[in-house]
Design an enzyme around this catalytic site. Structure first.
Site, PDB file in Angstrom:
ATOM      1  N   CYS A  55       0.698  -1.264   0.184  1.00 18.95           N
ATOM      2  CA  CYS A  55      -0.129  -0.147  -0.002  1.00 18.95           C
ATOM      3  C   CYS A  55       0.925   1.389   0.046  1.00 18.95           C
ATOM      4  O   CYS A  55       0.482   1.949  -0.939  1.00 18.95           O
ATOM      5  CB  CYS A  55      -1.034   0.235   1.215  1.00 18.95           C
ATOM      6  SG  CYS A  55      -2.491  -1.428   1.359  1.00 18.95           S
ATOM      7  N   LEU A  56       1.575   1.372   1.033  1.00 24.54           N
ATOM      8  CA  LEU A  56       2.335   2.879   1.202  1.00 24.54           C
ATOM      9  C   LEU A  56       3.039   3.365  -0.173  1.00 24.54           C
ATOM     10  O   LEU A  56       2.722   4.379  -0.490  1.00 24.54           O
ATOM     11  CB  LEU A  56       3.248   2.599   2.440  1.00 24.54           C
ATOM     12  CG  LEU A  56       2.707   2.597   3.745  1.00 24.54           C
ATOM     13  CD1 LEU A  56       3.710   2.850   4.935  1.00 24.54           C
ATOM     14  CD2 LEU A  56       1.436   3.192   3.949  1.00 24.54           C
TER      15      LEU A  56
END
Length: 313
Positions: free
Chosen positions: A271-272
């Site tokens: 995600c990040l």
């Protein structure tokens, strides 16, 4: 949908991975009579249909603890035909970062697979992290074109970006507040009823679907920015002979206006980096570009530290 509980009798989840399986178990626990999962992986489908939690591919406590209670309401298939008759569709597929670009192909394929099986009045909720405007452009408008349904009347589409806290027993799908935006007022109303009345979670409706989409990107970009900042500080403070962790711990004694972040070799995961990249692409943020560069080069810094340590010993 049944008006007394605002719950669908049949709910379909597209994507049986980490997010999708949490959604399916949560819906089954809340009393949705039939939850069907579509996944492209035969292995994932077989593991779900085995009914045995020992076989499940997602090993999160929320799923494992509740599987025996939920499993009789859940089935899976690689075929979209299993979604026929579903009143609600929740889309939870991945849009991975590949060779410096976000691959939106899985979302487009969802629209193509779903279209022949949708009925008028269906609610389609995307939990897929996407750039502002992406739900409309990549999912809603394609579904409307393929089905001939009118958006926000015959075809309700909303975005509720996924929020899960892996490994947490305090924050689960049952109590994490959800941001919800719709392509129109009827879509928003239906999605709020689904998450608030049926799934029983706190909701924060927004009047522009792009706000919901951007909020998810902000959440993860915020984390990447701060992790990259403390990683850059570590490099500088190392040269000065100052322990950055002691600096963070000292700053953390301030009870307001500060949030601690600690250094590490890389802010990774699914995600990040991807979400920060998506926000950078959408906004042109120079700060995010620098933060991503720091994050991508941080493993090299740790490798150099390790090499120096080896040479000294």
């Amino acid at each position: 949908m049944t008006l007394d509980r605002w719950c669908p009798k049949k709910l379909a989840v597209i994507g049986g991975g980490f997010v999708g399986l949490h959604t399916a178990v949560h819906a089954a626990l809340r009393g949705v009579e039939e939850v069907v999962i579509v996944d492209t992986s035969v292995d994932v489908v077989d593991r779900i249909n085995s009914g045995r939690k020992e076989q499940l591919h997602v090993r999160e406590r929320y799923i494992l603890d509740n599987w025996d209670q939920a499993k009789n309401r859940i089935s899976a298939s690689t075929e979209y035909s299993i979604t026929a008759g579903a009143e609600v569709i929740v889309v939870a597929v991945q849009t991975p970062l590949k060779q410096g670009r976000i691959d939106h192909t899985p979302l487009r394929r969802v629209a193509e697979g779903l279209a022949p099986h949708l009925k008028p009045g269906v609610l389609v909720v995307s939990e897929v992290t996407i750039y502002p405007g992406g739900t409309r452009e990549l999912l809603a408008e394609l579904l409307a074109r393929l089905t001939g349904f009118k958006l926000d009347s015959e075809l309700l589409v909303a975005h509720a970006p996924e929020r899960l806290n892996p490994g947490s027993t305090r924050w689960t799908p049952e109590n994490i507040p959800r941001v919800i935006g719709g392509i129109g007022p009827r879509s928003l109303e239906a999605a709020v009823k689904l998450y608030q009345d049926c799934l029983g979670v706190p909701v924060h409706p927004v009047d522009d679907i792009r706000v919901a989409e951007a909020s998810k990107l902000l959440e993860n970009s915020f984390r990447l920015l701060n992790i990259s900042f403390v990683n850059e500080l570590k490099r500088s403070l190392d040269r000065m002979g100052i322990d950055v962790r002691k600096v963070v711990e000292a700053a953390s004694t301030k009870p307001f206006g500060y949030m601690p972040f600690y250094p590490g070799p890389y802010a990774g995961g699914a995600c990040l980096p991807k979400d920060a990249f998506m926000m950078e692409q959408a906004t042109g943020s120079l700060l995010l570009r620098v933060a991503r560069h720091i994050n991508e080069t941080q493993p090299l810094y740790y490798a150099a530290l390790l090499l120096r340590h080896i040479r000294r010993t």
